[in-house]
Design a protein around this motif. Structure first.
Motif, short mmCIF file in Angstrom:
data_model
loop_
_atom_site.label_atom_id
_atom_site.label_comp_id
_atom_site.label_asym_id
_atom_site.label_seq_id
_atom_site.Cartn_x
_atom_site.Cartn_y
_atom_site.Cartn_z
N LYS A 33 3.66 7.63 -3.48
CA LYS A 33 3.05 7.41 -4.67
C LYS A 33 4.08 8.14 -5.99
O LYS A 33 3.96 7.63 -7.02
N TRP A 34 4.89 9.15 -5.71
CA TRP A 34 5.80 9.70 -6.57
C TRP A 34 6.97 8.49 -6.54
O TRP A 34 7.15 8.33 -7.86
N THR A 64 0.92 -1.27 -0.06
CA THR A 64 0.09 0.11 -0.13
C THR A 64 0.83 1.46 -0.07
O THR A 64 1.93 1.27 0.60
N PHE A 65 0.32 2.33 -0.75
CA PHE A 65 1.45 3.51 -0.89
C PHE A 65 0.47 4.84 -0.92
O PHE A 65 -0.20 5.26 -2.14
N GLU A 66 -0.06 5.10 0.21
CA GLU A 66 -1.16 6.18 0.35
C GLU A 66 -0.49 7.71 0.40
O GLU A 66 -1.04 8.44 -0.05
N GLU A 67 0.69 7.60 1.02
CA GLU A 67 1.40 8.92 1.07
C GLU A 67 1.68 9.25 -0.26
O GLU A 67 2.21 8.72 -1.07
N PRO A 68 1.75 10.79 -0.47
CA PRO A 68 1.93 11.32 -1.70
C PRO A 68 3.50 11.09 -2.02
O PRO A 68 3.80 10.80 -3.17
N SER A 95 7.57 3.11 -12.38
CA SER A 95 6.93 2.70 -13.30
C SER A 95 7.35 3.46 -14.66
O SER A 95 7.60 2.71 -15.80
N VAL A 135 6.33 5.34 -6.58
CA VAL A 135 5.87 4.27 -7.72
C VAL A 135 5.78 4.73 -8.96
O VAL A 135 6.05 4.06 -9.83
N ALA A 136 5.37 6.18 -9.26
CA ALA A 136 5.67 6.74 -10.52
C ALA A 136 6.99 6.54 -11.04
O ALA A 136 7.08 6.57 -12.29
N TRP A 145 11.35 7.11 -0.19
CA TRP A 145 10.71 5.67 0.14
C TRP A 145 10.89 5.29 1.58
O TRP A 145 10.16 4.98 2.31
#
Length: 288
Positions: free
Chosen positions: A179-180, A172-176, A186, A182-183, A233
């Motif tokens: 999310k960055w 899970t990755f709810e923190e902004p 990707s 994971v971007a 991270w």
């Protein structure tokens, strides 16, 4: 009537011997594990897939080279085989570490455990066989006829594989900030995979600009992006958190976040080395 010729050097050369060894050892590894009965653990399933996948593709490569059918394929055979050999080496090495860590309990005092230990040994020897193939097929200094056999090309496969490992550990990755990260994983994975596919598919000639200069720019941006992920991270994943006592080997978010942290560092180093080699290839070429 068409006559199929055979090339025995596909089996008797040093590369052929390395591939034959990999076929035998990977078959031995998954056969021994299958004989013990699968426990259903996701890590064990991954290891079985790795051994079976590497066995199947390596056997197919041997047959295509033995029967001299590979020139009919619409791809760069040298790039494909060297990309697969480094991928197989990475997959089998991962299995050689993950399988005993998750599936072998101490003390190892029964025949089932002994077979798993032998399977681990076979897996590690299989990794050495693939590593030998990579060493034998890697491009010599100054030779760029096969991009994926150069150091930057091999690093591209490594970077894509490490990104896949990171994706497999994401929870899970709810923190902004997460999310960055994971971007970052990707975006870099997509572009790296695209470079590998274009190289194997012989499509690089259609790029209207210098590939080497594009790689330098991409590696520089990827390095900066991974640098931010290396900081963000662990900052967002471990801030104010300690490892819970309820964690187990199969599913522990804290351990997975720790694994992602180390894998991010590995890819950061890989992109740094990639940038150095790519820059040397573009700006510091030896005179003809």
């Amino acid at each position: 009537m068409a006559v199929v010729s055979t090339n025995l050097r596909a089996l008797t050369s040093w590369v052929g011997i390395a591939r034959l060894s990999a076929v035998v050892l990977s078959c031995l590894a998954f056969s021994l594990v299958a004989s013990t009965g699968l426990s259903g653990l996701s890590y064990e399933t991954w290891c079985m897939f790795s051994w079976c996948f590497c066995f199947t593709v390596t056997l197919l490569v041997l047959l295509l080279e033995l029967l001299e059918l590979y020139p009919r394929l619409p791809l760069s055979w040298d790039d494909f085989t060297v990309a697969f050999s480094i991928l197989a080496a990475l997959m089998v090495f991962t299995s050689s570490v993950v399988y005993p860590a998750t599936c072998i309990n101490s003390p190892c005092d029964n025949s089932q455990c002994a077979r798993r230990a032998v399977a681990t040994t076979a897996s590690f020897l299989c990794f050495l066989a693939y590593a030998a193939e990579v060493s034998l097929t890697r491009a010599k200094p100054g030779d760029i006829s096969s991009f994926l056999s150069t150091v930057p090309g091999l690093l591209k496969v490594f970077e894509a594989y490490v990104a896949c490992l990171i994706f497999s550990l994401l929870n899970t990755f709810e923190e902004p900030g997460l999310k960055w990260c994971v971007a970052v994983y990707s975006i870099c994975f997509i572009f790296t995979l695209l470079i590998i596919i274009l190289t194997i598919g012989r499509c690089l000639a259609y790029i209207p600009c210098s590939l080497e200069k594009v790689l330098v720019g991409y590696n520089f941006l990827a390095l900066l992006m991974y640098l931010t992920a290396t900081i963000l991270w662990p900052l967002y994943s471990f801030r104010g958190k300690s490892r819970p006592n309820s964690c187990n080997r199969e599913n522990c978010p804290w351990d997975k976040n720790l694994g992602i942290t180390f894998l991010t560092i590995f890819n950061l180093i890989a992109y740094l080395v990639d940038l150095v080699y790519s820059t040397r290839m573009v700006f510091f070429r030896a005179p003809p």
